[in-house]
Design an enzyme around this catalytic site. Structure first.
Site, PDB file in Angstrom:
ATOM      1  N   HIS A 128       0.814  -1.210   0.000  1.00 39.76           N
ATOM      2  CA  HIS A 128       0.000   0.000   0.000  1.00 39.76           C
ATOM      3  C   HIS A 128       0.853   1.267   0.000  1.00 39.76           C
ATOM      4  O   HIS A 128       2.054   1.239   0.321  1.00 39.76           O
ATOM      5  CB  HIS A 128      -0.910   0.008   1.227  1.00 39.76           C
ATOM      6  CG  HIS A 128      -0.145  -0.021   2.522  1.00 39.76           C
ATOM      7  ND1 HIS A 128       0.441   1.101   3.082  1.00 39.76           N
ATOM      8  CD2 HIS A 128       0.142  -1.047   3.371  1.00 39.76           C
ATOM      9  CE1 HIS A 128       1.050   0.779   4.201  1.00 39.76           C
ATOM     10  NE2 HIS A 128       0.878  -0.525   4.404  1.00 39.76           N
ATOM     11  N   GLU A 130      -1.973  -7.105   7.455  1.00 36.17           N
ATOM     12  CA  GLU A 130      -0.640  -7.077   8.040  1.00 36.17           C
ATOM     13  C   GLU A 130      -0.599  -7.921   9.310  1.00 36.17           C
ATOM     14  O   GLU A 130      -1.645  -8.311   9.854  1.00 36.17           O
ATOM     15  CB  GLU A 130      -0.280  -5.616   8.357  1.00 36.17           C
ATOM     16  CG  GLU A 130       1.103  -5.382   8.933  1.00 36.17           C
ATOM     17  CD  GLU A 130       2.227  -5.832   8.027  1.00 36.17           C
ATOM     18  OE1 GLU A 130       2.417  -7.073   7.919  1.00 36.17           O
ATOM     19  OE2 GLU A 130       2.917  -4.974   7.442  1.00 36.17           O
TER      20      GLU A 130
END
Length: 208
Positions: free
Chosen positions: A9, A82
């Site tokens: 990202h 994550e």
């Protein structure tokens, strides 16, 4: 040849400040949005047939830019999140964490993640991430490409495991830049006697 493009990202304010994010739902900052807009046409030019993304805002916002350029709708998958860094680490810099929770920080340095409350281990992440990645790979037809948007630490452990490299190589891979990407290709190789397998073709490619 099938291809998976794994994209980290764009930047967030917490990235910039060195604050651990984990599962905190932190959005892109202005630079992160600019990074996502810059990488989107580059990856869209690869003609992906699908865009899969972590459901956390920083990944989903990045994926939305890529998907829009490719004329697709991103599919959100929480398995691509994550590492969960635990409630005490989330939002803190490493210095703040060491000062506030010295015993947990010592365990982190020793690699004893299983003793840290709420902290995911490598095996925890792989248990959710690898089935997702494998399902995406299996869904690709000959000559097709897909984009997967996720997070830096998760990708560093998932890529070697997906390729069957074992535990060690993740430490040898550099940290992915915000909106840096990985390219994996599946096809025959002379090194494998013509057998088809997934191979790492690029790590941490970025828009120039």
């Amino acid at each position: 040849m099938r291809r998976l493009v794994l994209l980290r990202h764009g930047r967030t304010a917490w990235n910039d400040a060195g604050r651990a994010q984990g599962h905190a739902d932190v959005p892109l900052d202005d630079l992160g949005e600019a990074q996502a807009k810059a990488v989107a046409p580059v990856l869209a030019a690869l003609a992906p047939v699908a865009v899969w993304s972590s459901d956390l805002s920083r990944a989903a916002q990045t994926a939305a830019q890529v998907a829009a350029q490719a004329g697709l709708e991103p599919a959100l998958d929480r398995r691509l999140r994550e590492f969960d860094v635990g409630p005490h680490r989330t939002g803190l810099t490493i210095e703040q964490y060491a000062a506030a929770h010295p015993e947990e920080h010592a365990a982190l340095l020793a690699g004893d993640l299983a003793t840290i409350p709420g902290r995911e281990t490598r095996n925890d992440v792989l248990a959710r991430f690898l089935p997702a990645l494998t399902s995406y790979a299996d869904a690709l037809g000959d000559g097709e490409t897909a984009v997967v948007v996720s997070h830096g630490a998760a990708l560093r452990v998932a890529v070697p495991a997906f390729l069957g490299w074992g535990d060690g190589p993740a430490d040898a891979l550099g940290v992915l830049a915000n909106c840096g990407w990985v390219e994996l290709e599946h096809g025959a190789s002379t090194w494998t006697g013509g057998a088809e397998r997934w191979r790492l073709m690029a790590w941490n490619r970025v828009v120039a």
